[in-house]
Design a protein around this motif. Structure first.
Motif, short mmCIF file in Angstrom:
data_model
loop_
_atom_site.label_atom_id
_atom_site.label_comp_id
_atom_site.label_asym_id
_atom_site.label_seq_id
_atom_site.Cartn_x
_atom_site.Cartn_y
_atom_site.Cartn_z
N LEU A 1 0.82 -1.20 0.00
CA LEU A 1 0.00 0.00 0.00
C LEU A 1 0.85 1.24 0.00
O LEU A 1 0.40 2.33 0.31
N TYR B 1 -5.68 -4.26 8.43
CA TYR B 1 -5.78 -3.65 9.76
C TYR B 1 -6.66 -4.45 10.71
O TYR B 1 -6.69 -4.20 11.90
N GLY B 2 -7.42 -5.37 10.13
CA GLY B 2 -8.21 -6.26 10.99
C GLY B 2 -7.32 -7.35 11.58
O GLY B 2 -7.71 -8.04 12.48
N HIS B 3 -6.13 -7.42 11.11
CA HIS B 3 -5.12 -8.46 11.41
C HIS B 3 -5.72 -9.85 11.63
O HIS B 3 -6.87 -10.01 11.97
N PHE C 1 -1.09 -4.44 16.28
CA PHE C 1 -2.14 -3.73 16.99
C PHE C 1 -2.13 -2.22 16.73
O PHE C 1 -1.07 -1.59 16.75
N HIS C 2 -3.30 -1.66 16.49
CA HIS C 2 -3.48 -0.21 16.41
C HIS C 2 -4.58 0.17 17.37
O HIS C 2 -5.59 -0.52 17.47
N PRO D 1 -10.88 -5.17 15.42
CA PRO D 1 -10.75 -3.71 15.53
C PRO D 1 -11.45 -2.95 14.40
O PRO D 1 -12.18 -1.98 14.66
N VAL D 2 -11.23 -3.39 13.18
CA VAL D 2 -11.79 -2.63 12.06
C VAL D 2 -13.31 -2.77 12.01
O VAL D 2 -14.04 -1.78 11.83
N MET E 1 -16.13 0.12 12.20
CA MET E 1 -17.10 0.28 11.10
C MET E 1 -18.52 0.27 11.65
O MET E 1 -19.38 1.04 11.22
N ASP F 1 -7.39 -3.29 2.84
CA ASP F 1 -7.08 -2.58 4.09
C ASP F 1 -7.84 -3.18 5.27
O ASP F 1 -7.31 -3.26 6.38
N THR F 2 -9.06 -3.57 5.03
CA THR F 2 -9.86 -4.17 6.11
C THR F 2 -9.16 -5.41 6.65
O THR F 2 -9.06 -5.61 7.86
N LEU F 3 -8.65 -6.22 5.75
CA LEU F 3 -7.94 -7.43 6.19
C LEU F 3 -6.60 -7.07 6.81
O LEU F 3 -6.18 -7.67 7.79
N TYR G 1 -4.92 -13.72 1.52
CA TYR G 1 -5.08 -13.60 2.97
C TYR G 1 -5.07 -14.97 3.63
O TYR G 1 -4.44 -15.16 4.68
N GLN H 1 -5.03 -12.36 13.69
CA GLN H 1 -4.66 -13.14 14.87
C GLN H 1 -5.71 -14.16 15.23
O GLN H 1 -5.42 -15.21 15.78
N TYR H 2 -6.96 -13.81 14.92
CA TYR H 2 -8.05 -14.68 15.32
C TYR H 2 -7.89 -16.07 14.71
O TYR H 2 -8.36 -17.06 15.24
N LEU H 3 -7.25 -16.09 13.56
CA LEU H 3 -7.12 -17.35 12.83
C LEU H 3 -5.81 -18.06 13.13
O LEU H 3 -5.59 -19.19 12.73
N TYR I 1 -12.96 -5.08 20.73
CA TYR I 1 -12.11 -4.36 19.79
C TYR I 1 -10.85 -5.15 19.47
O TYR I 1 -10.41 -5.20 18.33
N PHE J 1 -19.74 -5.59 7.87
CA PHE J 1 -18.81 -5.27 6.78
C PHE J 1 -19.49 -5.15 5.42
O PHE J 1 -19.27 -4.20 4.67
#
Lengths: 557, 557
Positions: free
Chosen positions: A20, B144-146, B107-108, A187-188, A192, B140-142, B93, B148-150, A183, A425
């Motif tokens: 990006l 910044y959504g990072h 993290f943000h 987070p995103v 949203m 971007d969603t993916l 992804y 980690q959950y997966l 969060y 989303f």
């Protein structure tokens, strides 16, 4: 495990994924947009991600199983090939869906499907099936599930059609596979949701979009939230002490509301139904009389539901007049706009919800009139704090207040659910892609079409409208009287015959697979057709086709 | 609107879509399977659908908008190109998700994301954005959504990981975009739900899998169903007359159950919490004493929730002993197996739910321990008829009894929702692809891993278990005591210091983005780590890495 053909078609050759760098680190929106526009599309396409090296190959899935897919060792290649094969099936289905020559439906009875259709076997077994069989199962599911729900000729349900951006949003959501709990894990999506709910509250007309809200699995559950919040607002001690802490409460709603009736039985509260107009709208004077009566009986009138778009008639209750009564008697005003809320996006039609800004809470389902894929329903609350006050469990073992970020963004304490599906989303992405004006055009187009149907059949021979006057929503309710019934004298015999017409025509429609429209009885009215339009793919010629079909199939009944 | 590059890569060249002629029209399953196996995989691949003509091309999305996609005229080409571009983003992804070198999280803080990250702007506007920008938004969603959950190193939540078959199922479900309302609009999904629920009831142990059930949006709502059904069973007149038609009812549950607590506040029924073991299990003698006490106070004990897998400790209540008490006092027995129900699939571990066949209703969430994507939760009921008896509205305007097919397959009258999302298909497809034994292997593997963790840290210096004995589920609860705290005398000061350790270590983990594990206080216990394992991608070396990280980050606290 898979063999690579000699002609490696490149599936993935040009798309940037993570790179990006071309977007300036710049928080000024205007500049961001212009810097974005300066990049030519070629930059975007040439700037390919070095990781995007995936190529589609012919793969033998008959010896591959789920256990060979990721996270299995060497699972990447079969995983990618399998996913692309699935996508192939899905994109073919999408193309067929929009192909106007495709039959609306190919109906099979339950026993036919259960007995097995050409190798389609629904039974589950102990042993795994090969990925080849899984792909066949996917194709069969779409084949026998038929695509009428998405068709431009399907007028049976409040939610119809398939929005491509919404579909992309759903695909991404399921790939991210997270949960709206906190969060830190979404987070995103959490942000949203927050921004979208604020935008919806602004559109409702609450000052600065202040208030609260949450997305829930559907209108019935959103309406249930409203009852719980109202009860908490007036009698917070109910939360800890149970209903003995409150007097006998009375709720008021009109009788033509499906969703609110679905939610109320779960509340141990007497339910009073209001007398309605023939068009299904609450009569304010009747409401006030019933409120006075409830008080005289020692009860506490607490909650009024005003419906914005009833399920059958599409009727809108007079919100301002109801709000006056709610203020006078200190009652919670909820507006159930599950079906009609979408009209707020239209400058031409939003006047039908005039007064909605005086509501304490609003249900609004983007998955109905706005074409967002199921499920997407919002409960919006004017006062901040009551939603989390009502639902928080102070469950330290679920939500830790000592986390290192601002936990006011965590939504878990507002929800009645623990795990909560990401419904935001697809809606956010559609809003980005269409803009507010795109939703407005969609709403206006559907209402124009229903107006076209109404003016076409009003006064046409053989048709009779169920209620007088122009429909407020896209619901057009009518009887079709076959020639043999038209001239019969009014009476029980005619009623009985007419009652059977709509079911027969619908059965014939389903047999010939041409179109599909709903019918129902209502109160003392025998079965009538209810036409609803929410699919942007529908056209005037589809409406013409529908009436032609009704007349063709009903001719000899 | 799109330009075709000179090198037309063929995306779609070999997959049959609609052509099922190779499968014999034959209702005998054995023969079907053998006829299927006789076909070589080559047949399947060569038997290409003439409609499958789609080719991926380089497309300029900067001048394309949502309005250019289907159902727009000439919308097919841009629609297909757009969907394939989205799939490209998603498959990249997925590959990154399973790449063990990918950071668990990046993290943000909320304010950082809200201010905009490198051009990622969450705000919604009136005007549409180009499809090029929509694709950037998806990336971007993916980003910044990072993911980690997966990740295999994410141990923070009960539902983790990404199952590729489940993902495919979700993609198909959203493409079909229908609703579980009636058989006529979702014939295949309705039958899949019916067959899968029957299979689950067989596994519970109800004779011939008899009974009823439905999939709901989550465990809290499934548990709410159980309370409503029980109340209807004992006091059916509540449905029409409200709670004044019933005596004062009492429900019993243990105090360590999140889901049932989430559902009970919506019922106007006094809630009695039971005293628990230190391991969070109901003490039957205490239950009986409280039942006797409630009766002495003039109340009617109606409902007992036995938890199979509590959220924090993973504790299983002794179902047989509770069932004895329920039979003795004529109470409804509900087993909340939202988290622990999955163990029924394992011959090695299902004894932990011994007695579940005596329950009147069971909640079981395949979206937790069985790795099915969120949302997928079932409420199963032993007695036929009470589920629809409780929830039916006899709403002729929603469900028409005079339809031309067997309407007993329509599920709308059982549900508290109107529109109901299709949660069944991904689960059904995973079951097909893994077989019952595949789920068993998944469960056994996760429990083996937690056993590995438990034996590793039990008695290891610096660790202290929260409760004695082997964990029953994959929940391993422990404190880590940094060297500076270890030798402090027990007392308030040590407690206060220890309370801050887990939050600090987690914050450091999130900053370094290496792993993620949950913590919480419970009762009088200060913050402790709760490790849960439900992701089949996790390995012993991941467990070793986790403990190493805890020790590394906690060293100097």
């Amino acid at each position: 495990m898979s063999h690579i053909s000699s002609h490696n078609h490149s599936f993935q050759s040009s798309a940037p994924c993570n790179n990006l760098g071309f977007l300036q680190k710049n928080n000024n929106l205007e500049e961001k947009i212009s810097s974005f526009k300066e990049r030519s599309s070629k930059d975007l396409l040439d700037n390919s991600d070095r990781d995007s090296r995936f190529r589609r190959t012919e793969t033998d899935f008959s010896n591959l199983f789920a256990r060979d897919l990721l996270p299995a060792k060497n699972g990447e290649e079969p995983t990618m090939q399998f996913l692309l094969e699935v996508v192939d099936i899905l994109t073919n289905y999408v193309r067929k869906t929009f192909d106007r020559s495709t039959k609306v439906l190919d109906f099979h009875h339950p026993h036919q499907l259960l007995e097995g259709m050409e190798g389609f076997n629904l039974e589950l077994s102990d042993q795994p099936e090969s990925l080849e069989q899984i792909l066949v199962d996917c194709r069969d599911t779409l084949k026998y599930g038929h695509n009428q729900y998405l068709s431009h000729l399907f007028f049976n349900q409040l939610s119809t059609g398939l929005d491509i951006i919404g579909l992309s949003g759903e695909w991404l959501t399921s790939t991210a596979n997270t949960n709206m709990f906190t969060y830190e894990i979404a987070p995103v999506f959490v942000l949203m949701e927050q921004l979208t709910l604020k935008k919806m509250r602004e559109i409702i007309g609450w000052p600065d979009g202040e208030g609260d809200g949450i997305f829930s699995p559907g209108g019935a559950i959103s309406n249930m939230y409203s009852v719980m919040i109202a009860r908490y607002k007036f009698f917070p001690e109910v939360k800890t002490k149970g209903m003995t802490a409150a007097p006998r409460l009375v709720l008021f709603t009109s009788e033509h509301v499906s969703l609110i009736q679905h939610s109320f039985p779960h509340e141990n509260i007497p339910l009073t139904c209001l007398v309605c107009f023939t068009r299904g709208r609450v009569i304010p004077a009747d409401l006030e009389a019933k409120v006075i009566d409830a008080k005289a009986r020692g009860c506490v009138p607490m909650f009024v539901n005003a419906t914005a778009g009833s399920t059958v008639y599409g009727a809108f209750d007079p919100i301002h007049e109801i709000a006056d009564i709610c203020e006078k008697y200190n009652m919670w005003l909820h507006v159930d706009g599950a079906w009609g809320g979408g009209l707020l996006m239209s400058r031409k039609h939003r006047h039908k919800l005039c007064g909605v800004e005086r509501a304490n809470s609003v249900t609004w389902n983007p998955h109905k009139m706005m074409g967002v894929p199921l499920q997407c329903s919002a409960i919006l609350v004017r006062e901040r704090g009551v939603l989390s006050g009502c639902n928080s469990m102070c469950a330290g073992y679920l939500f830790q207040p000592d986390k290192q970020y601002d936990v006011s963004y965590d939504t878990g304490d507002k929800a009645i659910q623990c795990g909560r599906h990401v419904d935001i989303f697809k809606f956010w992405l559609m809003w980005k892609a269409k803009g507010t004006i795109g939703f407005e055009q969609h709403i206006d187009k559907c209402l124009d079409l229903s107006h076209y149907l109404y003016t076409k059949i009003k006064g046409r021979e053989g048709y009779q409208m169920v209620f007088d006057g122009e429909p407020q929503h896209t619901n057009v309710c009518f009887w079709y009287l076959p020639p043999g019934i038209r001239d019969m004298p009014d009476g029980q015999e005619k009623r009985e015959k007419l009652h059977k017409v709509a079911p027969k025509i619908k059965a014939l429609m389903m047999e010939s697979g041409t179109t599909m429209v709903g019918y129902q009885p209502q109160g003392d009215k025998v079965n009538f057709f209810r036409m609803v339009i929410s699919n942007p793919a529908a056209t005037r010629s589809d409406i013409d086709f529908l009436t032609d079909e009704i007349e063709r199939l009903g001719q000899d009944l």
